[in-house]
Structures are given as C-alpha cells and as structure tokens.
Design an enzyme around this catalytic site. Structure first.
Site, short mmCIF file in Angstrom:
data_model
loop_
_atom_site.label_atom_id
_atom_site.label_comp_id
_atom_site.label_asym_id
_atom_site.label_seq_id
_atom_site.Cartn_x
_atom_site.Cartn_y
_atom_site.Cartn_z
N ASP A 33 13.14 36.58 -4.10
CA ASP A 33 12.90 35.47 -3.17
C ASP A 33 14.06 35.31 -2.18
O ASP A 33 15.21 35.60 -2.52
CB ASP A 33 12.71 34.17 -3.98
CG ASP A 33 12.08 33.07 -3.13
OD1 ASP A 33 11.44 33.38 -2.10
OD2 ASP A 33 12.24 31.89 -3.50
N TRP A 38 16.85 34.63 4.68
CA TRP A 38 17.88 35.60 5.04
C TRP A 38 17.77 35.93 6.53
O TRP A 38 18.77 36.00 7.24
CB TRP A 38 17.70 36.87 4.20
CG TRP A 38 18.72 37.95 4.48
CD1 TRP A 38 19.92 38.12 3.85
CD2 TRP A 38 18.61 38.98 5.46
NE1 TRP A 38 20.57 39.21 4.38
CE2 TRP A 38 19.80 39.75 5.38
CE3 TRP A 38 17.66 39.34 6.41
CZ2 TRP A 38 20.04 40.85 6.19
CZ3 TRP A 38 17.89 40.43 7.23
CH2 TRP A 38 19.08 41.17 7.11
N HIS A 50 11.84 40.68 5.16
CA HIS A 50 10.98 41.44 4.24
C HIS A 50 11.32 42.93 4.31
O HIS A 50 11.35 43.62 3.30
CB HIS A 50 9.51 41.23 4.59
CG HIS A 50 9.05 39.81 4.39
ND1 HIS A 50 9.33 39.09 3.26
CD2 HIS A 50 8.33 38.97 5.19
CE1 HIS A 50 8.78 37.88 3.36
NE2 HIS A 50 8.19 37.77 4.53
N SER A 79 -0.29 35.21 -5.85
CA SER A 79 -1.66 34.80 -5.51
C SER A 79 -1.66 33.61 -4.57
O SER A 79 -2.66 33.31 -3.94
CB SER A 79 -2.47 34.51 -6.78
OG SER A 79 -1.72 33.76 -7.70
N ASN A 81 0.66 33.40 -2.04
CA ASN A 81 1.25 33.82 -0.76
C ASN A 81 0.22 34.03 0.35
O ASN A 81 0.58 34.12 1.53
CB ASN A 81 2.13 35.07 -0.93
CG ASN A 81 3.45 34.81 -1.63
OD1 ASN A 81 3.96 35.65 -2.35
ND2 ASN A 81 4.03 33.63 -1.43
N ARG A 84 0.29 31.77 3.47
CA ARG A 84 1.28 31.93 4.56
C ARG A 84 0.59 32.21 5.89
O ARG A 84 -0.59 32.56 5.90
CB ARG A 84 2.23 33.09 4.21
CG ARG A 84 3.06 32.72 3.00
CD ARG A 84 4.18 33.67 2.80
NE ARG A 84 5.00 33.16 1.72
CZ ARG A 84 6.24 33.54 1.49
NH1 ARG A 84 6.81 34.45 2.26
NH2 ARG A 84 6.93 33.03 0.51
N ARG A 201 15.80 35.60 -10.74
CA ARG A 201 15.21 35.08 -9.51
C ARG A 201 16.32 34.85 -8.50
O ARG A 201 17.28 34.13 -8.78
CB ARG A 201 14.46 33.77 -9.74
CG ARG A 201 13.85 33.27 -8.41
CD ARG A 201 12.90 32.10 -8.54
NE ARG A 201 12.32 31.79 -7.24
CZ ARG A 201 11.10 31.36 -7.03
NH1 ARG A 201 10.29 31.17 -8.05
NH2 ARG A 201 10.67 31.10 -5.81
N ARG A 207 12.55 28.05 -10.40
CA ARG A 207 11.16 27.91 -10.87
C ARG A 207 10.56 29.30 -11.06
O ARG A 207 11.10 30.30 -10.58
CB ARG A 207 10.33 27.07 -9.91
CG ARG A 207 10.32 27.56 -8.46
CD ARG A 207 9.42 26.68 -7.57
NE ARG A 207 9.56 27.02 -6.18
CZ ARG A 207 10.15 26.26 -5.24
NH1 ARG A 207 10.67 25.10 -5.57
NH2 ARG A 207 10.23 26.67 -3.98
C1 IPE Z 1 7.58 33.78 -5.25
O1 IPE Z 1 8.23 33.38 -4.09
C2 IPE Z 1 6.70 34.96 -4.98
C3 IPE Z 1 7.39 36.19 -4.64
C4 IPE Z 1 8.66 36.41 -4.62
C5 IPE Z 1 6.52 37.29 -4.33
P1 IPE Z 1 7.67 32.21 -3.18
O2 IPE Z 1 8.60 32.08 -2.04
O3 IPE Z 1 6.24 32.44 -2.84
O4 IPE Z 1 7.74 30.95 -4.15
P2 IPE Z 1 7.69 29.39 -3.82
O5 IPE Z 1 6.52 29.17 -2.90
O6 IPE Z 1 8.98 29.03 -3.15
O7 IPE Z 1 7.55 28.73 -5.15
C1 IPE Z 2 10.07 36.48 -0.91
O1 IPE Z 2 10.79 35.95 0.15
C2 IPE Z 2 9.06 37.50 -0.47
C3 IPE Z 2 7.65 37.04 -0.60
C4 IPE Z 2 7.27 35.94 -1.17
C5 IPE Z 2 6.64 37.93 -0.06
P1 IPE Z 2 10.24 34.73 0.94
O2 IPE Z 2 9.40 35.20 2.07
O3 IPE Z 2 9.59 33.74 0.05
O4 IPE Z 2 11.57 34.10 1.53
P2 IPE Z 2 11.93 32.57 1.67
O5 IPE Z 2 11.82 31.96 0.31
O6 IPE Z 2 10.93 31.97 2.63
O7 IPE Z 2 13.31 32.57 2.21
MG MG Z 3 10.24 32.14 -0.99
#
Ligand code: IPE
Ligand code: IPE
Ligand code: MG
Length: 259
Positions: A33, A38, A50, A79, A81, A84, A201, A207
């Site tokens: 995460d 970043w 990413h 599931s 994501n 977004r 994590r 979480r």
């Molecule tokens: C968890 O990250 C899922 C992945 C890293 C693929 P999220 O960024 O989706 O989690 P939440 O929404 O902050 O809980």
């Molecule tokens: C995790 O990074 C990658 C995915 C969930 C696909 P994030 O995209 O959730 O990054 P933050 O949490 O928004 O910084």
């Molecule tokens: Mg995230």
C-alpha cells in the site's frame, strides 16, 4: 468455485498450520500500500507510483528467494479497488498485462512458480490468457511460490468456499458434519498454501482491508509507514527481525513453547 488454484506442490507434508519457531518465515503475505501517495507527494500522477510499485514487488521477490522464504503472496488488487476512478483501474489492468508479459522469464530463471488467487476474469481475456500461460510455464518451478492476489477479497474467498461445500452437501458428496477447519481451509483459494507466518503492510494503515481473513488468524503482523515504492531491503530486514523476536504461542503459555 469459479477460479481454481493449481493443485498443491508436493513438498511431502504441507500443513496449513503456520510453522512454529522458524527463523525465516515460510510464507510472507504483503499488502503493498502507498503507491498513490508516493507519487502524489512528488507531484506525479498516482499511476507513476503503481509503476514504481512493480519494481518493489520484483525486488522483494528476489529478497524473499535469497532469504529462504518458500511462499510470497502479494495483494495487488482488492475486490474493492474497482471503486477507484476508471482511468486508474484501466492503468492498473494495463500494468498487470505488461507485468505478466515481462516477468515470466525472470520467474523461470529463478525457478519461481506463479500462482494467482482472486477472480481475475473481470480484467478481461488477455489477462486470463496470460495468467493461464504463466501458471503453465512456471508450474514445475520449485524454488518459491509467488502468489498474486487479483480482485481478491477475504470475504469473497470465504463465500466461495462455503458455496462450494454447500453444493457438495446438496449433491450428497459430503454431509454438513464432515465440514471442519481443515476442509474449509482447503476449499479456500489458498488451499494449496500454508497459512502466512508473517504479514507486512506498508503505507501506514493499520488494517487488513479484506486480505486473507481466515488465513491470517495466527500470523505475525508487521506494519510500516514506509510507502510501498520506498520499501527496501532494509525495511524487509526490519520485518524479519521483528518476526524473529516474536514468540508464537498459538494459545499456549510462553513456558510451554520454550520447553
Ligand atoms: C489494499 O489497499 C489493497 C491493495 C494493496 C491491493 P487499499 O489502498 O485498497 O486499502 P484501503 O482502501 O486503504 O483500506
Ligand atoms: C496500493 O497503493 C496499490 C493498490 C491498491 C492497487 P494505493 O494505490 O492504495 O496507494 P495509496 O494508499 O492511495 O497511497
Ligand atoms: Mg491504498
């Protein structure tokens, strides 16, 4: 169940119990995460984060291989994501395709078997084909199993498993009284993997975000504020150090575990 994991690797005894008191965790599960943040703190688009995140995943795979970790499981897309912005989801799908295309030779070189959990069909036919090909090509590799969680959710996993067992009962292939923890574990998409020993994590959130809900019951948890693209060998060493200092008691007393 719609998507089936490949059959178990024959390693002699494969227990779903996390291994006790080993210096190196046998199975490491990671919520990668912080990619978006970043990029954002650098004034870049989230997708740049990413892109960098894929490099970190490659680096961690190699570090785990060197450390003697047998199973590495990476949460790449949950599931949830799909909620977004569509452009980000489209970019992540393209990144998934290019990673599957580009990383296979490296997996082969390093004798890594690729496994996928989650219902990856909504990513489209190209992803389905690439996953099938990658699984097939890397199937006999024995150095490490790399599992990518794609459109994965712990609740999805449990729901599927329960549905599969209920169907087996309806069809009289088993009865409700046959269902125990081991049978439910095996019906999960991770039925061919031992439970994780160490969970990491990045990104500062404390979480699980619907990751391996059942499988993490006795896993040692490690959280770091470091954003995923910044997660380095040093951070991984910190996680391993923390793991080695934990006493895994599995419900017993400390004295019972040390004697
Ligand atoms: C968890 O990250 C899922 C992945 C890293 C693929 P999220 O960024 O989706 O989690 P939440 O929404 O902050 O809980
Ligand atoms: C995790 O990074 C990658 C995915 C969930 C696909 P994030 O995209 O959730 O990054 P933050 O949490 O928004 O910084
Ligand atoms: Mg995230």
């Amino acid at each position: 169940m719609g998507v089936k994991a490949p059959p178990p690797i024959d390693r002699g005894e494969l227990s779903t119990e996390p291994t006790k008191n080993r210096l190196v965790p046998r199975h490491v599960a990671v919520v990668m995460d912080g990619n978006g943040r970043w990029a954002q703190v650098r004034g870049k688009a989230r997708i740049q984060g990413h892109r960098r995140g894929v490099e970190t995943a490659r680096q961690l795979t190699s570090l785990c291989g060197r450390a003697g970790v047998e199973y590495l499981t990476l949460f790449a897309f949950s599931s949830e994501n799909w909620k977004r912005p569509p452009e980000e989801v489209r970019f992540l799908t393209r990144l998934l395709i290019s990673s599957l295309e580009n990383e296979i030779s490296r997996l082969q070189e390093n004798q890594i078997r690729l496994n996928v959990i989650g219902d990856f069909r909504p990513f489209g036919q190209k992803v389905e084909e690439l996953v099938a090909r990658a699984r097939e090509q890397t199937f006999s590799n024995t150095a490490m199993t790399l599992t990518i969680a794609l459109n994965y959710g712990g609740r999805w996993d449990l729901t599927n498993a329960v549905r599969e067992l209920a169907t087996a009962c309806e069809e009289r292939r088993m009865t409700a009284s046959d269902i125990d923890e081991s049978i439910l574990s095996q019906a999960l998409s991770t039925g061919n993997l031992p439970d994780p020993d160490l969970f990491i994590r990045t990104g500062g959130e404390i979480r699980l975000s619907n990751f391996l809900l059942w499988q993490l019951a006795y896993t040692e948890l490690f959280f770091t504020d470091s954003l995923w693209p910044d997660f380095s060998e040093e951070h991984f060493e910190q996680a391993l150090d923390a793991y080695q200092r934990r006493q895994r008691r599995f419900g017993q007393t400390g004295d019972q575990v040390t004697t």
